[in-house]
Design a protein around this motif. Structure first.
Motif, PDB file in Angstrom:
ATOM      1  N   ASN A 112      65.245  52.466  10.126  1.00 43.05           N
ATOM      2  CA  ASN A 112      63.795  51.903   9.849  1.00 43.05           C
ATOM      3  C   ASN A 112      62.954  51.812  11.281  1.00 43.05           C
ATOM      4  O   ASN A 112      61.715  51.411  11.221  1.00 43.05           O
ATOM      5  N   VAL A 113      63.700  53.066  11.631  1.00 46.81           N
ATOM      6  CA  VAL A 113      62.947  53.162  13.240  1.00 46.81           C
ATOM      7  C   VAL A 113      62.096  54.706  13.326  1.00 46.81           C
ATOM      8  O   VAL A 113      63.094  55.792  12.666  1.00 46.81           O
ATOM      9  N   ASN A 114      60.711  55.203  13.209  1.00 42.79           N
ATOM     10  CA  ASN A 114      60.486  56.298  13.488  1.00 42.79           C
ATOM     11  C   ASN A 114      59.930  56.895  15.350  1.00 42.79           C
ATOM     12  O   ASN A 114      58.106  56.416  14.921  1.00 42.79           O
ATOM     13  N   ILE A 115      60.103  56.094  16.361  1.00 43.03           N
ATOM     14  CA  ILE A 115      59.974  56.274  17.353  1.00 43.03           C
ATOM     15  C   ILE A 115      60.325  57.174  18.109  1.00 43.03           C
ATOM     16  O   ILE A 115      61.362  57.583  18.316  1.00 43.03           O
ATOM     17  N   LYS A 116      58.867  57.847  19.059  1.00 45.34           N
ATOM     18  CA  LYS A 116      59.277  58.384  19.998  1.00 45.34           C
ATOM     19  C   LYS A 116      59.401  57.593  21.442  1.00 45.34           C
ATOM     20  O   LYS A 116      59.094  57.048  21.798  1.00 45.34           O
ATOM     21  N   VAL A 117      60.633  58.113  21.754  1.00 45.24           N
ATOM     22  CA  VAL A 117      61.820  57.428  23.334  1.00 45.24           C
ATOM     23  C   VAL A 117      61.163  58.114  24.357  1.00 45.24           C
ATOM     24  O   VAL A 117      61.804  59.151  24.249  1.00 45.24           O
ATOM     25  N   ILE A 118      60.663  57.390  25.107  1.00 47.97           N
ATOM     26  CA  ILE A 118      60.239  58.276  26.360  1.00 47.97           C
ATOM     27  C   ILE A 118      60.829  58.016  27.601  1.00 47.97           C
ATOM     28  O   ILE A 118      60.513  56.054  27.589  1.00 47.97           O
ATOM     29  N   LYS A 119      61.924  58.188  28.350  1.00 45.55           N
ATOM     30  CA  LYS A 119      62.661  56.897  29.275  1.00 45.55           C
ATOM     31  C   LYS A 119      62.887  58.069  30.621  1.00 45.55           C
ATOM     32  O   LYS A 119      62.558  59.191  30.616  1.00 45.55           O
ATOM     33  N   THR A 120      62.400  56.778  31.406  1.00 41.90           N
ATOM     34  CA  THR A 120      62.222  57.841  32.847  1.00 41.90           C
ATOM     35  C   THR A 120      62.566  56.195  33.565  1.00 41.90           C
ATOM     36  O   THR A 120      63.171  55.611  33.446  1.00 41.90           O
TER      37      THR A 120
END
Length: 117
Positions: A54-62
């Protein structure tokens, strides 16, 4: 504050079903999420695992952007860079995670802008 004086939750509390559901409900219609720090990254990892269909999110990690971190941060072994330049570096890294092609365009414009300032 919690009963024991902590001002932020521990990993167990972050990963509680109720919290993961709450966070999912907050971001489910979002395209991009920036995770600042290990705890935020862990929460997003749990969301992606539980709601992967159910998730189509781009995740940016910092990293978590505390002053302590920024003061200690080194870029290419150099710790005597201004905090502004350190934040700039982290922002460009986030953009690079988002889209390599867009990063190249922004970097050219950004470098021109930084030279004018």
């Amino acid at each position: 504050k919690s009963k024991d004086g902590r001002t932020e939750p521990n990993i167990k509390e972050i990963c509680e079903e109720r919290n993961i559901k709450r966070l999912f409900d907050e971001i489910k219609d979002t395209d991009i999420v920036i995770a600042f720090g290990r705890k935020a990254q862990r929460a997003l990892d749990e969301i992606m695992k539980k709601y992967q269909d159910n998730v189509n999110i781009k995740v940016i990690k910092t990293r978590h952007l505390s002053l302590q971190f920024l003061n200690r941060m080194k870029i290419n072994g150099n710790g005597s860079i201004t905090i502004e330049d350190k934040i700039d570096y982290l922002v460009m890294d986030a953009i690079k995670q988002l889209n390599e092609e867009e990063y190249s365009k922004i970097k050219k414009t950004h470098n021109t802008f930084r030279q004018q300032v």
